[in-house]
Enzyme design. Sequence first.
Site, PDB file in Angstrom:
ATOM      1  N   GLY A   1       0.895  -1.148   0.000  1.00 51.52           N
ATOM      2  CA  GLY A   1       0.000   0.000   0.000  1.00 51.52           C
ATOM      3  C   GLY A   1       0.919   1.179   0.000  1.00 51.52           C
ATOM      4  O   GLY A   1       2.119   1.009  -0.074  1.00 51.52           O
ATOM      5  N   CYS A   2       0.395   2.398   0.047  1.00 54.34           N
ATOM      6  CA  CYS A   2       1.299   3.548   0.055  1.00 54.34           C
ATOM      7  C   CYS A   2       1.934   3.724   1.434  1.00 54.34           C
ATOM      8  O   CYS A   2       1.514   3.124   2.399  1.00 54.34           O
ATOM      9  CB  CYS A   2       0.537   4.816  -0.298  1.00 54.34           C
ATOM     10  SG  CYS A   2      -0.095   4.825  -1.973  1.00 54.34           S
ATOM     11  N   ALA A   3       2.953   4.569   1.474  1.00 54.85           N
ATOM     12  CA  ALA A   3       3.587   4.919   2.735  1.00 54.85           C
ATOM     13  C   ALA A   3       3.602   6.431   2.880  1.00 54.85           C
ATOM     14  O   ALA A   3       3.812   7.139   1.897  1.00 54.85           O
ATOM     15  CB  ALA A   3       5.017   4.392   2.762  1.00 54.85           C
TER      16      ALA A   3
END
Lengths: 245, 365
Positions: free
Chosen positions: B13-15
């Site tokens: 997922g994004c960070a």
Amino acid sequence: MAVIDAQGVYYRELNQRIKELLARGEREITLNNINGQRYIGDGLTEQAKLIINGTPGNDLAAFGNGAELVINGNGQDGIANTMNGGQIIIHGSVGDTLGYSMRGGEVYVKGDVGYRVGIHMKGYQDKQPLIIIGGTAGDFFGEYMAGGRMILLGLDRAEAQDIVGNYVGAGMHGGVIYIRGQVEDYQVGQEVKISGLDEDDRKELKGYLSGYCQEFDYDLEEVLNAEFCKLAPCSARPYGNLYAY
Amino acid sequence: MKGSRAEEKIMSGCAISGILNRKGNRFSGEEIIDSIALMHDRSNGLGGGFAAYGIYPEFKEQYAIHMFYDDLDAKEEVDYFLNRHFNIVVAEKIPTREVDKVSNPPIIWRYFATPNEQKLAESGLADDEYVAQSVMNINANYRGAFVVSSGKNMGVFKGVGYPEDIGEFYKLEEYEAYLWTAHGRFPTNTPGWWGGAHPFTLLDWSIVHNGEISSYGANKRYLEMFGYKCTMQTDTEAITYLFDLMLRKHKLSLESAVKAVAAPLWSQIERMEPKEKKIVTTIRTIYGNALLNGPFSIILGHKDGFLALNDRIKLRPLVVAEDKERTYVASEESAIREICPEPEKVWTPRGGEPVIGLLEGRRGV
């Protein structure tokens, strides 16, 4: 006993080294300077012990089936996903979705847990997973719970801090949640019945908590000497008629 | 479209990450790179970026306009526009270095400029609005030209790549800021391209975002009524403009704006005290179209500090920590501990519960 210094070691290499040590018959491994490495202890079937010093990354001990993990620090998200057996002892707090779809084994958390803990947890005959939490929990605690036991103690919390969030046991159709304190009707899902504890419940609770109190050095009688409530499903098949035309 | 398909399935997922020095002391970009790099596996190399506040003290009176150009023709046209509408003090290439993993960058330029007095007077607009409208105009009407950031004494550095490589590409170790935010991207619904990397900005506002906004269509149409144009092919852009609308144009408090984008559920409102109930109901009624539906954790950066926020049912992670001078936020606790091993306090906010980090002495934004 083996020791790995995990400072700056990428998770793939780290987990490879753990598996190699276990394959050679090592039964206890200490991992120092852990910070953020994912998937530690995933899918381990050995009767081995991992001592983790630091902050392990996401998906710790997923699909675990026998190993014992001790975490001296906080955990992150997705611990004990679909865990089947073994024990995880966390001397800190953890993030969201602990014990997702858990189906066996035990998890002890000393501190707080995040959202969606124990969702889709299930049990079958002697396979009854157990999660005990010393602190507080967020929303969706035990959502869609189908079996096993969850115990939430709320020890040492600030006065204003709720022991648990909302949507507790939403969609619950098996298992039992014990909470050391009161829960309002609006906090639980409509499939949940809140009651007090009877003698059998107290006996069961005492059995579950004795190991936990020993582990974290709490006085068992003191922990038990409080008003608990019990959350159980109203029905084993709440949605049985939902798709029946 | 740049960026090839990964050979094996990448679970991620994004960070996001952010560091604020509450005393306003500035520090180099190395730590924020270390923090976001620890979460390398949350992104897939199709976008990384940083917002830095306090980096241009020698030009703090000018707007710092960072630009991407696809080609020199695009640059020439925007140069012409900027020269007519702004007094440009400095126009220069943003320094970069060769990095193996960063390829095909656009032409990356920055301008330190103030609105042209005569044009500004003719327009009858305040400085900020004049700049905001110029940004919208360039993004919507100038082919191959994208405004990367347009605030004062701040700038955004982003591109296609892993964030740590993007940070190296832009030599962020040479900049000093009192607030850094960072993003590692895992694009889900829209392509990975240089302009589509986070942060998304307007004036001083910058947003890094993990999640997706399923209310994007409603938010976009609402914003269009106020002259905002969503041109970046991503939902995150809309969040930036919603905050600009509510905080700058409508002068709402940060707390009120939070209640619009992450409004309490009606069932919660039912249980509120009469006064709070009235306030929250009013905000939900007036700003219903600013509600962000869908999973998100965001960091809104601005010159006075940051706001970190989760969606109401917390479908994305967010951890906060503090030590003596600094406040940290990140998608994972380990990303904070990587640069601050023993913070004084670590906690996870609840869904919809804002975390507001401000410079000392600032009471709001």
